[in-house]
Design a protein around this motif. Structure first.
Motif, mmCIF file in Angstrom:
data_model
loop_
_atom_site.group_PDB
_atom_site.id
_atom_site.type_symbol
_atom_site.label_atom_id
_atom_site.label_comp_id
_atom_site.label_asym_id
_atom_site.label_seq_id
_atom_site.Cartn_x
_atom_site.Cartn_y
_atom_site.Cartn_z
ATOM 1 N N HIS A 146 0.937 -1.060 0.049
ATOM 2 C CA HIS A 146 0.063 0.041 0.019
ATOM 3 C C HIS A 146 0.886 1.129 -0.010
ATOM 4 O O HIS A 146 2.035 1.182 -0.135
ATOM 5 C CB HIS A 146 -0.847 0.072 1.290
ATOM 6 C CG HIS A 146 -0.388 0.078 2.569
ATOM 7 N ND1 HIS A 146 0.580 -0.684 3.022
ATOM 8 C CD2 HIS A 146 -0.718 0.752 3.628
ATOM 9 C CE1 HIS A 146 0.820 -0.467 4.122
ATOM 10 N NE2 HIS A 146 0.123 0.437 4.662
ATOM 11 N N HIS A 161 1.012 3.954 2.166
ATOM 12 C CA HIS A 161 1.454 4.525 3.500
ATOM 13 C C HIS A 161 3.121 4.870 3.463
ATOM 14 O O HIS A 161 3.860 4.227 2.755
ATOM 15 C CB HIS A 161 1.034 3.915 4.708
ATOM 16 C CG HIS A 161 -0.156 4.061 4.936
ATOM 17 N ND1 HIS A 161 -1.045 3.302 5.682
ATOM 18 C CD2 HIS A 161 -1.122 4.848 4.346
ATOM 19 C CE1 HIS A 161 -2.408 3.358 5.616
ATOM 20 N NE2 HIS A 161 -2.500 4.604 5.014
ATOM 21 N N ASP A 205 5.420 4.505 5.334
ATOM 22 C CA ASP A 205 6.574 3.864 5.743
ATOM 23 C C ASP A 205 6.886 2.565 4.582
ATOM 24 O O ASP A 205 7.754 1.844 4.850
ATOM 25 C CB ASP A 205 6.047 3.094 7.213
ATOM 26 C CG ASP A 205 4.649 2.636 7.146
ATOM 27 O OD1 ASP A 205 3.835 3.254 6.521
ATOM 28 O OD2 ASP A 205 4.436 1.792 8.056
ATOM 29 N N HIS A 206 5.843 2.535 3.479
ATOM 30 C CA HIS A 206 6.037 1.466 2.793
ATOM 31 C C HIS A 206 6.856 1.857 1.371
ATOM 32 O O HIS A 206 6.991 1.061 0.278
ATOM 33 C CB HIS A 206 4.727 0.674 2.546
ATOM 34 C CG HIS A 206 4.439 0.152 3.828
ATOM 35 N ND1 HIS A 206 4.362 -1.215 4.328
ATOM 36 C CD2 HIS A 206 3.703 0.566 4.969
ATOM 37 C CE1 HIS A 206 4.067 -1.562 5.536
ATOM 38 N NE2 HIS A 206 3.728 -0.078 5.917
ATOM 39 N N HIS A 241 -7.372 -2.426 6.556
ATOM 40 C CA HIS A 241 -6.441 -1.312 6.890
ATOM 41 C C HIS A 241 -6.822 -0.158 6.152
ATOM 42 O O HIS A 241 -7.463 0.028 5.141
ATOM 43 C CB HIS A 241 -4.904 -1.551 6.228
ATOM 44 C CG HIS A 241 -3.853 -0.678 6.740
ATOM 45 N ND1 HIS A 241 -3.328 -0.618 8.169
ATOM 46 C CD2 HIS A 241 -2.936 0.081 6.067
ATOM 47 C CE1 HIS A 241 -2.518 0.010 8.332
ATOM 48 N NE2 HIS A 241 -2.177 0.632 7.105
ATOM 49 N N ASP A 290 0.472 -4.181 8.147
ATOM 50 C CA ASP A 290 -0.824 -3.424 8.155
ATOM 51 C C ASP A 290 -1.937 -4.173 8.160
ATOM 52 O O ASP A 290 -2.562 -3.880 7.221
ATOM 53 C CB ASP A 290 -0.193 -2.594 7.177
ATOM 54 C CG ASP A 290 0.995 -1.589 7.567
ATOM 55 O OD1 ASP A 290 1.978 -2.165 7.416
ATOM 56 O OD2 ASP A 290 1.102 -0.610 7.601
HETATM 57 ZN ZN LIG Z 1 -0.273 1.471 6.593
#
Ligand SMILES: [Zn+2]
Ligand SMILES: [Zn+2]
Length: 389
Positions: free
Chosen positions: A76, A78, A80-81, A162, A183
């Motif tokens: 996904h 977000h 942090d990814h 999520h 997540d």
């Molecule tokens: Zn996430």
């Protein structure tokens, strides 16, 4: 005939945002990035968190350079990814070829991941523009429920619970199966079912363990994450063999993750806490899953000769006590030769005799097992410990 082996490396294990707090160094502060080398040489990267930069700096062309292709699955969008993308040096090398797989976000529309690339590198957010990224890039949209082959490996995607959506991936290789479920929050019957499908009978089940069970029920409910307890329950229900606790909270210190792991091991037999640099082997002879931890990251090692008594827990879960000599020590840890095989990621009490001003004194240290290697002494293993206090 050679046995098929798959190698899974953890380059980033932290959730939400990277941490540089010294109290988090042992498990590591980079955000999610995993690398799977399948038995046929196929290289698959899971997520592009800040751990991706490290992978790039140790880059080795997949399959010994025979195929320049790498397959990157993004769960996904977000931060942090995806945050490692602009810092992944192999993207700036013309010969490399990357196949990216991710879902079409309703917020971004067509070519969602391509747009993420462009947005991340747009002025004034990044000093270099997209034209510098000379590697070949192909983008493929995947949806929950889809299943496709990459080399000899079957990849299946499933939706997880999520905010704004997240895909979980199951990768079946000839050496074994891994399920990557970062997540996700339990509680939605349909999506809990997809998680169970991903994890069914997997050799390695990597699950979100960001919150404690108490947080998950109260202050963090609805934030889109899970706990070690939910992971253990799912691992049992789905018949997964080894559970890996993943996406550690940025506020969780190493001691907190130690405690989370201890509790999880009371609920489920085979559990590890994901740790930066950890390598898990699938399909190794005699053992379905083997884990290795990185070496101690210090140059301050000294040769020594301390008599020591060591108490700990064996791989089989029994208490042991033995006397040995510590020959290699640093301010952070030691390499200890033992006849017993302690459990990886368990605690050892190390009592060393140290010469002091008033004769020999004993020094009590709490060590944490980060590495086990074949010892140089016959019948011994070399155990790397980090002193925790
Ligand atoms: Zn996430
Ligand atoms: Zn995340």
């Amino acid at each position: 005939m050679t046995v098929p082996i798959a190698k899974l490396s953890f380059w980033g294990v932290r959730g939400s945002t990277p941490t540089v707090d010294p109290a988090t160094w042992r498990y590591g502060g980079n955000t999610p990035c995993l690398e799977l080398i399948a038995p046929d040489g196929t290289q698959i990267i899971l997520d592009c968190g800040t751990g991706l930069r490290m992978l790039g700096s140790r880059w080795a062309a997949p399959n010994g350079g025979k195929t320049p292709e790498t397959h990157i699955l993004v769960t996904h969008y977000h931060w942090d990814h995806i945050q490692g993308i602009p810092f992944f040096s192999p993207l700036y090398v013309e010969n490399n070829e990357f196949h990216f797989y991710s879902f079409r976000s309703k917020f971004l529309g067509r070519d969602s991941l391509k747009q993420v690339f462009e947005a991340q590198m747009a002025l004034p957010y990044f000093p270099v523009d997209m034209s510098a990224m000379s590697a070949k890039r192909k983008f493929k949209e995947v949806d929950g429920g889809e299943s496709f082959m990459v080399g000899q490996n079957r990849i299946t995607a499933r939706w997880l619970n999520h905010p704004q959506g997240c895909l979980g991936f199951r990768i079946e290789t000839p050496a074994g199966t891994m399920a990557y479920a970062t997540d996700n929050e339990p509680g939605d019957a349909k999506l809990d079912e997809s998680l169970a499908e991903l994890a069914a009978g997997a050799d390695i089940f990597i699950n979100d363990a960001q919150f404690t069970p108490e947080q998950l029920e109260t202050t963090r409910k609805g934030w889109g994450h899970s706990s070690w307890l939910e992971g253990a329950k799912m691992a049992r229900q789905a018949g997964a063999k080894t559970l890996v606790l993943f996406h550690h909270d940025p506020d969780s210190t190493d001691r907190m993750v130690d405690s989370i792991l201890r509790q999880a091991r009371e609920e489920f037999d085979s559990v590890f806490a994901a740790s930066e640099g950890m390598v898990v082997t699938l399909g190794a002879p005699g053992d379905r899953v083997q884990a290795h931890m990185p070496g101690t990251r210090t140059a301050l090692r000294r040769e020594a000769h301390f008599h020591a008594k060591v108490c700990g827990v064996t791989e089989g879960g029994k208490d042991f006590e033995e006397e040995t000599v510590v020959r290699d020590i640093s301010l952070q840890g030691a390499l200890i030769s033992l006849k017993h095989m302690p459990r990886l990621q368990s605690e050892l009490q190390v009592t060393m005799e140290a010469p002091g001003a008033d004769g020999v004194q004993s020094m009590n240290l709490r060590g944490y097992v980060v590495r086990i290697d074949t010892g140089t002494e016959k019948g011994h293993v070399a155990v790397g410990v980090v002193f925790t206090d």
